[in-house]
Design an enzyme around this catalytic site. Structure first.
Site, PDB file in Angstrom:
ATOM      1  N   ILE A  82       0.830  -1.207   0.000  1.00 29.89           N
ATOM      2  CA  ILE A  82       0.000   0.000   0.000  1.00 29.89           C
ATOM      3  C   ILE A  82       0.866   1.260   0.000  1.00 29.89           C
ATOM      4  O   ILE A  82       0.597   2.217  -0.728  1.00 29.89           O
ATOM      5  CB  ILE A  82      -0.957   0.024   1.217  1.00 29.89           C
TER       6      ILE A  82
ATOM      7  N   THR B 111       0.634  -4.182  10.693  1.00 27.06           N
ATOM      8  CA  THR B 111       0.213  -4.389  12.081  1.00 27.06           C
ATOM      9  C   THR B 111       0.011  -5.896  12.265  1.00 27.06           C
ATOM     10  O   THR B 111      -1.102  -6.397  12.092  1.00 27.06           O
ATOM     11  CB  THR B 111      -1.090  -3.623  12.403  1.00 27.06           C
TER      12      THR B 111
ATOM     13  N   ARG C 110      -8.714   0.865   1.155  1.00 32.24           N
ATOM     14  CA  ARG C 110      -9.672  -0.207   0.836  1.00 32.24           C
ATOM     15  C   ARG C 110      -9.518  -0.575  -0.632  1.00 32.24           C
ATOM     16  O   ARG C 110     -10.401  -0.330  -1.459  1.00 32.24           O
ATOM     17  CB  ARG C 110     -11.103   0.220   1.174  1.00 32.24           C
ATOM     18  N   VAL C 111      -8.343  -1.134  -0.944  1.00 33.24           N
ATOM     19  CA  VAL C 111      -8.023  -1.429  -2.341  1.00 33.24           C
ATOM     20  C   VAL C 111      -7.871  -2.931  -2.571  1.00 33.24           C
ATOM     21  O   VAL C 111      -7.634  -3.698  -1.647  1.00 33.24           O
ATOM     22  CB  VAL C 111      -6.729  -0.709  -2.792  1.00 33.24           C
TER      23      VAL C 111
ATOM     24  N   LYS D  24     -12.843   0.195   8.886  1.00 36.61           N
ATOM     25  CA  LYS D  24     -11.946  -0.711   8.171  1.00 36.61           C
ATOM     26  C   LYS D  24     -12.112  -2.149   8.668  1.00 36.61           C
ATOM     27  O   LYS D  24     -12.217  -3.095   7.881  1.00 36.61           O
ATOM     28  CB  LYS D  24     -10.502  -0.249   8.363  1.00 36.61           C
TER      29      LYS D  24
ATOM     30  N   ASN E 182     -14.017  -5.728   6.512  1.00 34.16           N
ATOM     31  CA  ASN E 182     -13.414  -7.036   6.284  1.00 34.16           C
ATOM     32  C   ASN E 182     -14.041  -8.127   7.147  1.00 34.16           C
ATOM     33  O   ASN E 182     -14.132  -9.282   6.717  1.00 34.16           O
ATOM     34  CB  ASN E 182     -11.900  -6.958   6.503  1.00 34.16           C
TER      35      ASN E 182
ATOM     36  N   ARG F 158     -17.217  -9.298   5.349  1.00 36.67           N
ATOM     37  CA  ARG F 158     -16.892 -10.247   4.272  1.00 36.67           C
ATOM     38  C   ARG F 158     -16.565 -11.622   4.838  1.00 36.67           C
ATOM     39  O   ARG F 158     -16.982 -12.652   4.296  1.00 36.67           O
ATOM     40  CB  ARG F 158     -15.701  -9.725   3.466  1.00 36.67           C
TER      41      ARG F 158
ATOM     42  N   HIS G   9     -33.432 -15.674  -5.498  1.00 35.58           N
ATOM     43  CA  HIS G   9     -34.294 -14.870  -4.629  1.00 35.58           C
ATOM     44  C   HIS G   9     -33.815 -13.416  -4.709  1.00 35.58           C
ATOM     45  O   HIS G   9     -32.617 -13.155  -4.620  1.00 35.58           O
ATOM     46  CB  HIS G   9     -34.204 -15.382  -3.188  1.00 35.58           C
TER      47      HIS G   9
ATOM     48  N   GLY H 130      -7.952 -16.111   2.894  1.00 27.36           N
ATOM     49  CA  GLY H 130      -6.572 -15.655   2.986  1.00 27.36           C
ATOM     50  C   GLY H 130      -6.438 -14.176   2.711  1.00 27.36           C
ATOM     51  O   GLY H 130      -7.418 -13.433   2.703  1.00 27.36           O
TER      52      GLY H 130
ATOM     53  N   CYS I 101      -6.032  -9.027   4.762  1.00 29.45           N
ATOM     54  CA  CYS I 101      -7.122  -8.198   5.290  1.00 29.45           C
ATOM     55  C   CYS I 101      -8.224  -9.040   5.916  1.00 29.45           C
ATOM     56  O   CYS I 101      -8.409  -9.036   7.121  1.00 29.45           O
ATOM     57  CB  CYS I 101      -7.693  -7.312   4.182  1.00 29.45           C
TER      58      CYS I 101
END
Length: 402
Positions: free
Chosen positions: A11, A82, A150-151, A202, A206, A209, A240, A253, A256
């Protein structure tokens, strides 16, 4: 204007190149001398479309320079990893603190300090307290904010420009100062909020998802036991108008979705039960896939009286990229290697030329020589493969669903 970016990875480098393309001088910092030397030569150390041209251009024009130490600037961007510490997935913000330590002596009145690194809620405020403890004369005189990226790997250069951004300052003045900075190179909408909300946003994106994928993976386990084709089931259920089930896979994997939920679970363990359970389900799916390969191999041995040759198709964490970070396919491949004894194993990853642990085989050769073909990643190359009917196929990613 002079910008210092700390961290020149997946990033940090694209962000530095984009800012420099807008004729803003960027001083990029990385602890790796190799990374610094590579960038100063106008080259890149990571794989990302269009990044090589951008870096070559801004280095040649003098707008981007790399070094191992920061210099005095007007804006400081922290874009470092991190990771976790200990065995309980506890977030480690020591890299963010080390980056902050490096810039504290350089800060002056009117400067802007921004964290982009994925961080636990409250990290920006902790760094603010740390800065003002070391430099009390700066309190109320500098601006601090959090703005997560957020890429999508493989489309970073486009998305850095066109995606919306959430920008949260420690106060309103900091939010507006950060928005003015990003407005110089981001065309997407800039959404103002506070630092804690931006940090949580952020992690929420994730985690959401991850929960949705866990539902699909849990369905795949149920369908396997019930003798139902999960791909057909999901396709029919999605007819539906208000249902949109994702596709199951062999786990989750990347740096993120497989990581960020733990930042919430670690800090709010009693309140984040669905998020924690989703992580367990997605991790278990990888274990289940490896066990399924093992039982299929043993069944082949009993029937044929010999060990089968196995083709393991895909190592990346998602289709059509070379990124292996946190890849469940790597874990499954390692388990298959451990369980297979002297059996022939053909490992395939068409987007990687060589691997330091695995010997890689061309996908057509692997399928030709294997008795059991295990699809872990739905790479485009795999979708048109002709597989003889005498092969046993284990499709964990839906590459054969149509």
């Amino acid at each position: 204007m002079q910008v210092v970016t700390i961290g020149l990875g997946y990033i940090g480098l694209p962000t530095s190149a984009l800012i420099a393309q807008n004729k803003i001088h960027v001083h990029g910092v990385d602890i790796s001398q190799h990374v610094v030397d590579t960038i100063n030569a106008g080259k890149i150390h990571i794989v990302e479309p269009d990044l090589d041209q951008a870096v070559a251009q801004v280095v040649q024009s003098g707008y981007l320079k790399a070094a191992t130490k920061p210099i005095q600037a007007d804006t400081y961007l922290v874009v470092v990893p991190t990771p976790f510490k200990g065995g309980n997935h506890e977030p480690d913000i020591s890299y963010v603190k080390a980056a902050t330590t490096a810039v504290i002596p350089l800060l002056k009145e009117g400067d802007l300090y921004i964290i982009e690194s994925t961080s636990p809620v409250g990290t920006t405020e902790k760094m603010m307290e740390y800065i003002f403890t070391e430099r009390p004369e700066l309190e109320g005189k500098i601006y601090l904010a959090y703005c997560p990226e957020r890429v999508l790997p493989g489309n970073v250069m486009y998305e850095l420009v066109h995606n919306d951004r959430v920008i949260g300052g420690v106060n309103e003045a900091s939010t507006q100062k950060a928005i003015a900075f990003y407005r110089q190179f981001v065309q997407g909408t800039l959404h103002p909020t506070n630092a804690r909300t931006a940090e949580m946003c952020k992690l929420t994106e994730n985690s959401s998802r991850d929960v949705q994928i866990a539902f699909a993976n849990e369905l795949s386990l149920i369908c396997d036991k019930a003798g139902i084709n999960v791909w057909e089931l999901i396709e029919l259920a999605n007819k539906h108008p208000r249902v949109n089930i994702l596709q199951p896979g062999c786990g989750v994997g990347g740096h993120c979705i497989a990581v960020d939920p733990y930042f919430i679970v670690s800090e709010f363990p009693m309140e984040s039960r669905i998020i924690a359970q989703a992580r367990e389900i997605n991790n278990y799916k990888s274990f289940w896939c490896a066990e399924k390969v093992k039982s299929t191999r043993l069944a082949f041995e009993l029937k044929e009286g010999r060990e089968p040759a196995i083709a393991v198709m895909g190592l990346a964490f998602k289709p059509n990229i070379d990124d292996l970070r946190e890849s469940p396919a790597i874990y499954i491949t390692e388990r298959i290697l451990q369980d297979s004894g002297d059996a022939d194993l053909f490992i395939v990853e068409p987007n990687v030329h060589e691997h330091k642990i695995f010997k890689l085989t061309h996908y057509k050769e692997a399928v030709e020589k294997a008795d059991i073909v295990v699809f872990l990643v739905a790479h485009t190359e795999f979708k048109t493969l002709e597989i003889p009917t005498n092969k046993v196929v284990l499709d964990f990613c839906g590459v054969r669903k149509n």
